[in-house]
Design an enzyme around this catalytic site. Structure first.
Site, PDB file in Angstrom:
ATOM      1  N   HIS B  45      -6.705   8.524  -3.923  1.00 27.43           N
ATOM      2  CA  HIS B  45      -6.377   9.933  -3.792  1.00 27.43           C
ATOM      3  C   HIS B  45      -6.079  10.275  -2.333  1.00 27.43           C
ATOM      4  CE1 HIS B  45      -6.249  14.004  -5.265  1.00 27.43           C
ATOM      5  NE2 HIS B  45      -6.994  14.388  -4.251  1.00 27.43           N
ATOM      6  N   GLU B  67      -3.043   6.017  -9.264  1.00 26.13           N
ATOM      7  CA  GLU B  67      -4.225   6.864  -9.366  1.00 26.13           C
ATOM      8  C   GLU B  67      -4.424   7.354 -10.803  1.00 26.13           C
ATOM      9  OE1 GLU B  67      -3.548  10.399  -7.230  1.00 26.13           O
ATOM     10  OE2 GLU B  67      -5.629  11.064  -7.259  1.00 26.13           O
ATOM     11  N   ASN B 400     -10.364 -24.412   2.545  1.00 26.09           N
ATOM     12  CA  ASN B 400     -10.628 -25.829   2.388  1.00 26.09           C
ATOM     13  C   ASN B 400     -11.748 -26.081   1.393  1.00 26.09           C
ATOM     14  OD1 ASN B 400      -9.472 -28.219   3.825  1.00 26.09           O
ATOM     15  ND2 ASN B 400      -9.286 -26.642   5.391  1.00 26.09           N
TER      16      ASN B 400
END
Lengths: 157, 672
Positions: B45, B67, B400
């Site tokens: 918002h 929204e 990794n």
């Protein structure tokens, strides 16, 4: 003489041992009397100490070593010259130990010559040129290559 | 738009995106947490609002649809599914390009929004039977429990001239409803008789249940209305006249028979009550200051500390009692100022963790390796400069761990490990160091393979006798990679050596502890590189050095010995290697009659530093060594003392490493 064709370079003339050298005034920050130096254990012999320049900790370099100039003991005319120099694009404040500071002078740039290939007294990579005045030869050291070499050599110390 | 304003917008946006992202990622594991849904909604918002305000209409309309999707979830009409999270994250990734006003040639944005809407309606259908359907327009009071523990009571009223100025309560109610407000009650006790009634004045006070919101949110809702409000934690209140929301919008109910008192008592103007909800209030009272300003301030405090030391020195010499007491006072104030300035530069580890969550989430989906990402010590504070430089190394290591460390579910199924792998990231303080640890319960490093690769690359000789730890350390060598297949994640052998270089530049070190089949544990040891530390001043061969107080474990007299120089000291059964600093520094000054041993270091890396004398303590402003001394490892910096002389700061981490090397050498000698 025709002034307009001459390119003048402004230099500070210093003495290291018996050799006079010229450093462009663009490098200069200030000239100080000798002061208490702090030894850095394990550092390269040419940068073995630090000084306090009004609150800034500045390394002191001895150009006499890389230039192969014999080192006399400190005398009453000894001075410390603080300069700005670039090491691989990093601006560094460093001090140079000198045996005397003589004068500021303008030199006709065309009079500065390359070091002749036969001259072996000084390491060629550390010298950008040489010129002659009434009293003899004045060496123009290449501060960038000297300091880059010092930084690199401490890296392997 | 000026660059300054744009910069503010970008900074705010970055924070909002971070909130949005971390909210979405935590919803992944707690899909039913309505609090997080609310915070995601609020972030969206606000992005929409500020975006529109700064003229990013494309952004605003995109976020508006985003929204809307979350509004459905918030209303309870749909439930969070992994699909919704994935699409929401994709939508979040569109925000930067929207801000840069880049075109969307492939219609990605539209597709994401469409898929998101589909996913939401799908999740709504599935759960339609169980989910309580709450009418979007008007929540029924009975269905929204007012005594929800997290809820607060918001009391508000329009100020005297608000109606005259055009405030309409219905608009306020609508805004509050968006914040999650419910169960509104009107207090009509102050409505006067008809003859005393001024139609320009609102006499009604309202009371509303509202989930935890920040004061900022309320300020936003009330931005264009002159409203006095008060936020309190929910308690059993004496019931006032209850009204339906619709009825309450008529402010001056004429038939109200209560006492005719004009609204005269000066209600406190816009008093902000701190919301009870933890976290929601965090942003309320912070101030944005540029890092450069803080750095300048720190430099000045550094100069002040030096000047103060000089003053203390002079005062001591003068023997003037009033000067002494003043100097002591200044010393105390400086110390306080110093620590508050340092504190300002500290950031919690949490501030960089968000992006790692995202990284793990995406990578784990890509590799199809389910993983639980555990973060410990999020509140551990680190220097700002350090924390920024840590991001890249940690990204490499985490990637990794996921790519090489963790096995696939199938492989894990063949062992007795749970199908879901675990990666733990932790940060903690330990003495003068910060330890950042990355642990995975994967397959561990393959010592044989690393060794073979190192021999092949000529990093070690074929017959070198190396401990596992040393071999594991080889993965940080440049160009080292054991994975033969180069993926777009890792395997190019760049990365781990970059990690090492970055950590080296921070004067830290890396430790690897790996066991095949059990997992790998990588620890980054970093100095608390604060610009100012408390130091212990010592003398070695007539020269003054300083070392960080926090690194000092204990101080002992060096016991007399008849058989030459002692190399080890028995400290309550623990063999501590001794480093005679006179030898390390090649000092030539006079020898001390009674040398002192300072035990430094943490964990197994302990060393006893033999010094001539302890001078005292000092506040130490760290000045970095120049490039000309960058490789003098035993010195970490320099500092100025009260009399203007320079003292070098010992690098305790490096010295204790020297000690460990000495102890290891002795252990090998004994074994041979």
């Amino acid at each position: 003489m025709n002034q307009s064709t001459k390119v003048m370079a402004s230099f500070v003339i210093l003495r290291l041992g018996v050799q006079r050298i010229a450093i462009a005034t663009d490098y200069m920050r200030e000239i100080l009397d000798p002061m208490v130096e702090k030894r850095v254990p394990g550092a390269h012999p040419a940068v073995r100490s630090l000084i306090n320049v009004r609150g800034a900790v500045v390394p002191v370099a001895d150009l006499r070593l890389p230039l192969g100039i014999p080192i006399p003991p400190d005398g009453p005319s000894s001075r410390i010259v603080v300069i700005n120099v670039k090491i691989d694009d990093d601006e560094v404040v460093a001090a140079i130990r000198t045996d005397a500071v003589h004068e500021v002078t303008n030199v006709d740039a065309s009079r500065i010559e390359q070091l002749p290939s036969t001259a072996s007294t000084w390491p060629r990579e550390f010298v950008s040129g040489i010129y002659r005045d009434n009293e003899g030869f004045v060496l123009v050291p290449n501060l960038e290559t000297i300091f880059a070499a010092l930084a690199a050599s401490t890296a392997h110390a | 738009m000026s660059d300054d304003i744009l910069a503010v917008f970008n900074e705010e946006l970055a924070e909002l995106i971070e909130t949005l992202e971390s909210g979405l990622l935590s919803l992944d594991s707690n899909p039913d947490d309505i609090e997080i849904v609310n915070s995601v909604f609020r972030a969206l918002h606000t992005i929409k609002g500020t975006g529109a305000m700064f003229g990013f209409t494309e952004l605003a309309s995109f976020i508006h649809k985003f929204e809307t999707a979350f509004d459905v979830i918030r209303a309870g009409d749909a439930h969070i599914t992994p699909d919704i999270i994935r699409l929401s994250l994709e939508a979040r990734d569109q925000i930067p390009s929207l801000v840069e006003k880049q075109p969307d040639p492939y219609g990605d944005r539209e597709r994401i929004l469409q898929e998101l809407a589909n996913a939401i309606s799908l999740s709504g259908d599935e759960d339609a039977a169980t989910a309580p359907v709450i009418a979007e327009a008007m929540p029924e009071e009975d269905e929204m429990p007012a005594d929800n523990a997290a809820d607060q009571i918001l009391r508000f009223r329009l100020t005297e001239r608000a109606l005259a100025l055009g405030s309409r309560p219905a608009i306020i109610f609508e805004d509050l409803r968006k914040l999650g407000g419910h169960t509104i009650k009107a207090d009509l006790s102050e409505v006067p008789n008809l003859d005393g009634l001024d139609p320009g004045i609102s006499y009604v006070k309202w009371e509303m249940g509202i989930p935890p919101v920040t004061a900022d949110d309320l300020e936003n809702a009330f931005m264009f209305h002159d409203v006095d409000f008060d936020l309190v934690a929910a308690t059993a209140e004496t019931p006032v006249v209850e009204e339906k929301l619709t009825a309450a919008t008529s402010p001056s109910t004429p038939e109200a028979p209560v006492a005719a008192k004009p609204v005269a008592e000066p209600a406190p103007k816009r008093e902000k009550a701190e919301p009870a909800g933890q976290g929601a209030g965090e942003s309320a009272s912070s101030l944005r200051v540029s890092a450069a300003k803080l750095d300048t301030m720190l430099d000045q405090v550094g100069e002040l500390v030096i000047a103060e030391a000089r003053l203390a020195e002079l005062a001591k010499q003068s023997l003037d009692p009033s000067l002494l007491s003043l100097s002591e006072n200044i010393t105390r104030l400086t110390a306080g100022l110093r620590s508050s300035t340092m504190n300002m530069r500290m950031l919690p580890f949490r501030s960089i963790v968000g992006r790692f969550r995202r990284l793990i989430h995406d990578t784990s989906a890509k590799l199809n390796k389910p993983v639980e990402f555990v973060v410990l010590g999020e509140d551990t504070e680190l220097d700002k400069t350090m924390i920024e430089k840590l991001v890249d190394p940690l990204v490499h290591i985490l990637r990794n761990s996921l790519d090489h460390g963790l096995e696939t579910s199938d492989e894990r199924g063949k062992t007795d490990k749970p199908a879901t792998g675990t990666i733990t990231l932790s940060a903690e303080h330990s003495g003068s160091e910060v330890l950042v640890r990355i642990r995975d319960d994967g397959r561990g490093l393959n010592t044989q393979r690393i060794r073979a690769k190192a021999v092949e690359r000529g990093l070690i000789s074929d017959d070198a006798q190396l401990s596992d730890a040393v071999i594991h350390g080889l993965i940080f060598q440049p160009g080292f990679s054991t994975t033969d297949v180069v993926s777009d994640l890792s395997g190019r052998g760049v990365g781990m050596d970059v990690v090492k270089r970055t950590i080296d530049s921070l004067r830290g070190s890396i430790e690897v502890d790996s066991h095949e089949g059990i997992g790998t544990d990588i620890t980054l040891r970093l100095p608390l590189t604060l610009a100012i530390v408390d130091g212990v001043l010592i003398e070695v061969g007539g020269e003054v050095y300083t070392l960080p107080m926090a690194s000092v474990q204990e101080i002992l007299d060096l016991p007399h010995s008849d058989d030459g120089k002692q190399e080890f000291l028995d400290v309550r059964g623990l063999f501590v290697p001794l480093l005679h600093l006179r030898d390390v520094f090649k000092s030539s000054g006079p020898e001390a009659v009674q040398p002192v041993v300072i035990v430094v270091g943490a964990g197994t890396n302990k060393a006893g530093l033999v010094v001539d004398r302890i001078i005292g303590t000092s506040q130490t402003v760290i000045k970095q060594m120049s490039r000309l001394h960058s490789e003098v490892k035993i010195i970490s910096g320099a500092t100025l003392l009260g009399d203007g002389t320079i003292a070098l700061i010992l690098d305790v981490m490096h010295l204790s490493k020297l000690g460990k090397a000495k102890a290891d050498a002795l252990a090998r000698e004994n074994a041979a």
